[in-house]
Motif scaffolding. Structure first.
Motif, PDB file in Angstrom:
ATOM      1  N   GLY A 532      -6.452 -15.830  11.807  1.00 24.52           N
ATOM      2  CA  GLY A 532      -5.253 -15.603  12.598  1.00 24.52           C
ATOM      3  C   GLY A 532      -4.284 -16.753  12.418  1.00 24.52           C
ATOM      4  N   ASN A 533      -3.009 -16.479  12.643  1.00 26.08           N
ATOM      5  CA  ASN A 533      -1.987 -17.513  12.466  1.00 26.08           C
ATOM      6  C   ASN A 533      -1.909 -18.416  13.691  1.00 26.08           C
ATOM      7  OD1 ASN A 533      -0.242 -14.927  10.888  1.00 26.08           O
ATOM      8  ND2 ASN A 533      -0.964 -16.732   9.805  1.00 26.08           N
ATOM      9  N   ALA A 534      -1.880 -19.723  13.453  1.00 22.72           N
ATOM     10  CA  ALA A 534      -1.819 -20.699  14.546  1.00 22.72           C
ATOM     11  C   ALA A 534      -0.425 -20.712  15.167  1.00 22.72           C
ATOM     12  CB  ALA A 534      -2.174 -22.087  14.031  1.00 22.72           C
ATOM     13  N   THR A 535      -0.372 -20.949  16.472  1.00 23.96           N
ATOM     14  CA  THR A 535       0.902 -21.080  17.169  1.00 23.96           C
ATOM     15  C   THR A 535       1.311 -22.555  17.211  1.00 23.96           C
ATOM     16  OG1 THR A 535      -0.109 -21.383  19.351  1.00 23.96           O
ATOM     17  CG2 THR A 535       0.302 -19.112  18.625  1.00 23.96           C
ATOM     18  N   ARG A 536       2.558 -22.791  17.600  1.00 23.62           N
ATOM     19  CA  ARG A 536       3.040 -24.169  17.741  1.00 23.62           C
ATOM     20  C   ARG A 536       2.215 -24.907  18.794  1.00 23.62           C
ATOM     21  NH1 ARG A 536       8.276 -25.712  16.419  1.00 23.62           N
ATOM     22  NH2 ARG A 536       8.801 -26.385  18.540  1.00 23.62           N
ATOM     23  N   ALA A 537       1.854 -24.217  19.864  1.00 20.30           N
ATOM     24  CA  ALA A 537       1.052 -24.859  20.911  1.00 20.30           C
ATOM     25  C   ALA A 537      -0.331 -25.218  20.392  1.00 20.30           C
ATOM     26  CB  ALA A 537       0.945 -23.922  22.115  1.00 20.30           C
ATOM     27  N   GLU A 538      -0.965 -24.321  19.655  1.00 21.28           N
ATOM     28  CA  GLU A 538      -2.298 -24.594  19.122  1.00 21.28           C
ATOM     29  C   GLU A 538      -2.253 -25.744  18.120  1.00 21.28           C
ATOM     30  OE1 GLU A 538      -4.243 -20.094  19.419  1.00 21.28           O
ATOM     31  OE2 GLU A 538      -3.212 -20.724  17.591  1.00 21.28           O
ATOM     32  N   ALA A 539      -1.203 -25.784  17.302  1.00 21.10           N
ATOM     33  CA  ALA A 539      -1.080 -26.838  16.295  1.00 21.10           C
ATOM     34  C   ALA A 539      -0.963 -28.212  16.942  1.00 21.10           C
ATOM     35  CB  ALA A 539       0.124 -26.565  15.395  1.00 21.10           C
ATOM     36  N   VAL A 540      -0.092 -28.339  17.939  1.00 17.51           N
ATOM     37  CA  VAL A 540       0.074 -29.655  18.575  1.00 17.51           C
ATOM     38  C   VAL A 540      -1.174 -30.032  19.366  1.00 17.51           C
ATOM     39  CG1 VAL A 540       2.588 -29.452  18.693  1.00 17.51           C
ATOM     40  CG2 VAL A 540       1.215 -28.726  20.641  1.00 17.51           C
ATOM     41  N   THR A 541      -1.902 -29.038  19.872  1.00 15.93           N
ATOM     42  CA  THR A 541      -3.103 -29.334  20.650  1.00 15.93           C
ATOM     43  C   THR A 541      -4.209 -29.920  19.791  1.00 15.93           C
ATOM     44  OG1 THR A 541      -2.603 -27.616  22.285  1.00 15.93           O
ATOM     45  CG2 THR A 541      -4.889 -28.352  22.139  1.00 15.93           C
ATOM     46  N   VAL A 542      -4.447 -29.339  18.601  1.00 12.88           N
ATOM     47  CA  VAL A 542      -5.509 -29.894  17.759  1.00 12.88           C
ATOM     48  C   VAL A 542      -5.141 -31.299  17.293  1.00 12.88           C
ATOM     49  CG1 VAL A 542      -6.306 -27.628  16.974  1.00 12.88           C
ATOM     50  CG2 VAL A 542      -4.609 -28.843  15.620  1.00 12.88           C
ATOM     51  N   ILE A 543      -3.858 -31.547  17.054  1.00 14.56           N
ATOM     52  CA  ILE A 543      -3.445 -32.893  16.644  1.00 14.56           C
ATOM     53  C   ILE A 543      -3.566 -33.865  17.814  1.00 14.56           C
ATOM     54  CG2 ILE A 543      -1.492 -34.289  15.849  1.00 14.56           C
ATOM     55  CD1 ILE A 543      -0.573 -31.877  14.208  1.00 14.56           C
TER      56      ILE A 543
END
Length: 548
Positions: A532-543
């Motif tokens: 599935g495609n990552a969202t902006r929220a998911e991307a900043v959360t893993v970082i």
């Protein structure tokens, strides 16, 4: 009859896998696995085969057609962890069912893929963002540079024409070419065409007409110079000759230093700096430390240079706390956001090198006081009650990512591979790298961030020439980049989710590592949605999670 053919094919395949000469007498492959990047392909298309085998052992790979003929053979050596990868091209003329076999003897793994009949590549490359520029113009030569073309598979080379004459002996793999042997003061027209592996060549490539520098004037012992004097203006505008360059400033507020041959062509162009009275919206969480300026060349506010120029802006040090660091931001009007360029501070001015013009401003990221709960307040109007608001505020505060001019962050929007690479590079504080790494990132806004990620072993492309910067990043691609960035220890554990079987072989270990280290989490229904495609929220959360 079909059953007989199938039986014959299976017998031949068994004989091939058993009787194929061993690559190395000392190599014994056990528990070999095989995964293909695609199973429905066209002739001429590239496929990546990967998996695991015994550590530091040779892994042969064969592609067999329905008649039992080996049409591709290659081999590679697995690494210290037992991982291996081989890229191969489906031969032109191949069709029907193909079987890919990895390993030898009784230790093999195989997968099948289907070549669509009659769908060999007949589509030439296209020029979506066509652009051909000239620089380093002298009396006898010049340098041509161009934006990369696009292809349904991959662009493999470029041809350069002078008029109707081909002047490149072999197709070029890069996007620049030095032309020599020209005459002074003469007009020349050049054109570039792109080709692919199937031999398809474009016919609508970009062209440009250039006038070489004139011979020096004057006689006797002195003589004149073919190079004009660099112009200097403090009024905010001036006509700049490409082979001279110049320094244009708007008083002490803003300036640009343009080196010789940064402008393309041979005619003088007006370079202008204008202070905007009607300014674009500034994202929440940021504060202007001066005015917004629009830079233009020949009336174009999106002009691209042949080499980098230096933009200098003044700022008001009293408009922000001494603890905050100002930076130059550029306005990306296509995406509707401001991009942090950083900059070198000297007194009350800050300078940065850029390769194209747009709107620029000096800003600082505002860090609000923490609430009594210890949580950062929402910086954007659409994240106040969002589950990722703390992580979003953290990365915004660090200058790793920004919002939109309307004061929103759009946390549930999808994020591209280029955007994720840029945020990750900023979070790791890696220096952006100049130079083209992939053919499809040459003219991309994130090319330096992608180059930095690639140079540090964080991000790879689909193949040697294609990164797919505008493709939406998948959650498993994000996991692989995060794990590579952190250089985390490998694990023998496997991710245990309801949809674990959907995790690609090449991403399985990375997802397990990211989950075991608390960097990534699954969903409440015990799925991970790897593709599935990552969202902006998911991307900043893993970082944000790995920065803890």
């Amino acid at each position: 009859m079909k059953l007989r053919i199938a039986a014959y094919f299976q017998i031949v395949l068994m004989l091939l896998t058993v009787c194929m000469p061993s690559v190395s007498a000392a190599a014994t492959l056990t528990d070999i696995s095989l995964s293909l990047s695609k199973i429905n392909v066209s002739a001429g298309e590239n496929v990546a085969a990967s998996g695991t085998a015994e550590k530091n052992s040779w892994v042969p790979l064969k592609v067999v057609d329905e008649l039992g003929s080996i049409i591709v053979y290659d081999q590679t050596k697995s690494d210290a962890s037992g991982n291996y990868s081989i890229n191969f091209k489906v031969p032109s003329g191949a069709s029907g069912l193909l079987t890919v076999v990895a390993g030898e003897g009784s230790s093999v793994a195989n997968r099948t893929m289907t070549v669509a009949a009659g769908q060999s590549d007949t589509t030439p490359p296209t020029w979506t963002n066509a652009g051909l520029n000239s620089g380093n113009i002298s009396q006898t030569g010049l340098t041509l540079t161009w934006n990369a073309a696009q292809d349904n598979l991959a662009v493999t080379g470029y041809k350069v024409y002078q008029g109707s004459t081909l002047i490149t002996a072999e197709p070029l793999t890069g996007t620049s070419y030095n032309v020599t042997g020209l005459s002074a003061g003469t007009d020349y027209t050049f054109k570039v065409e792109a080709g692919d592996a199937a031999g398809n060549w474009s016919t609508d490539g970009p062209s440009i007409t250039v006038t070489t520098a004139a011979k020096s004037s004057g006689g006797g012992g002195g003589g004149g110079s073919a190079t004009s004097q660099a112009v200097k203006s403090t009024t905010g505008s001036a006509a700049v000759t490409p082979n001279a360059g110049g320094n244009i400033s708007l008083g002490s507020d803003a300036a640009v230093n343009i080196p010789a041959y940064a402008l393309t062509g041979s005619k003088a162009l007006e370079v202008k700096i204008q202070k905007l009275t009607v300014t674009p919206a500034i994202p929440a969480g940021f504060r202007l430390a001066g005015s917004i300026y629009e830079f233009s060349v020949g009336g174009e506010s999106s002009y691209s240079f042949a080499k980098k120029v230096t933009v200098t802006l003044s700022f008001d040090a009293g408009s922000f706390d001494s603890e905050k660091t100002p930076a130059i931001y550029r306005c990306d009007e296509t995406k509707g956001e401001w991009i942090n360029l950083g900059g070198t501070i000297s007194g009350n001015t800050i300078s940065v090198q850029v390769d194209h013009f747009t709107k620029y401003a000096v800003m600082t990221a505002e860090k609000e006081e923490a609430q009594t709960t210890g949580e950062l307040p929402a910086a954007f109007k659409d994240i106040a009650n969002h589950w990722a608001h703390n992580s979003i505020n953290k990365l915004v505060d660090m200058g790793c990512i920004s919002g939109y001019p309307d004061g929103t962050f759009k946390p549930d929007n999808k994020i591209t591979r280029a955007e994720f690479a840029a945020v990750l590079v900023k979070a790791l504080k890696l220096a952006p790298q100049s130079g083209k790494t992939f053919a499809d990132t040459a003219g991309h806004w994130a090319k330096d961030y992608i180059a930095a990620a690639a140079a540090n072993g964080i991000a790879g492309g689909y193949d040697a020439g294609r990164f797919g910067p505008d493709d939406l990043i998948t959650r498993e691609q994000m996991a692989v980049m995060i794990v590579k960035a952190l250089k985390l220890n490998m694990t023998t554990e496997k991710a245990n989710f309801a949809d674990s079987e959907n995790i690609s072989q090449w991403a399985g270990e990375a997802i397990a590592i990211a989950v075991s280290n608390g960097i990534m989490k699954g969903y409440p229904d015990n799925t991970i949605l790897p593709r599935g495609n990552a969202t902006r929220a998911e991307a900043v959360t893993v970082i944000a999670n790995f920065l803890k």
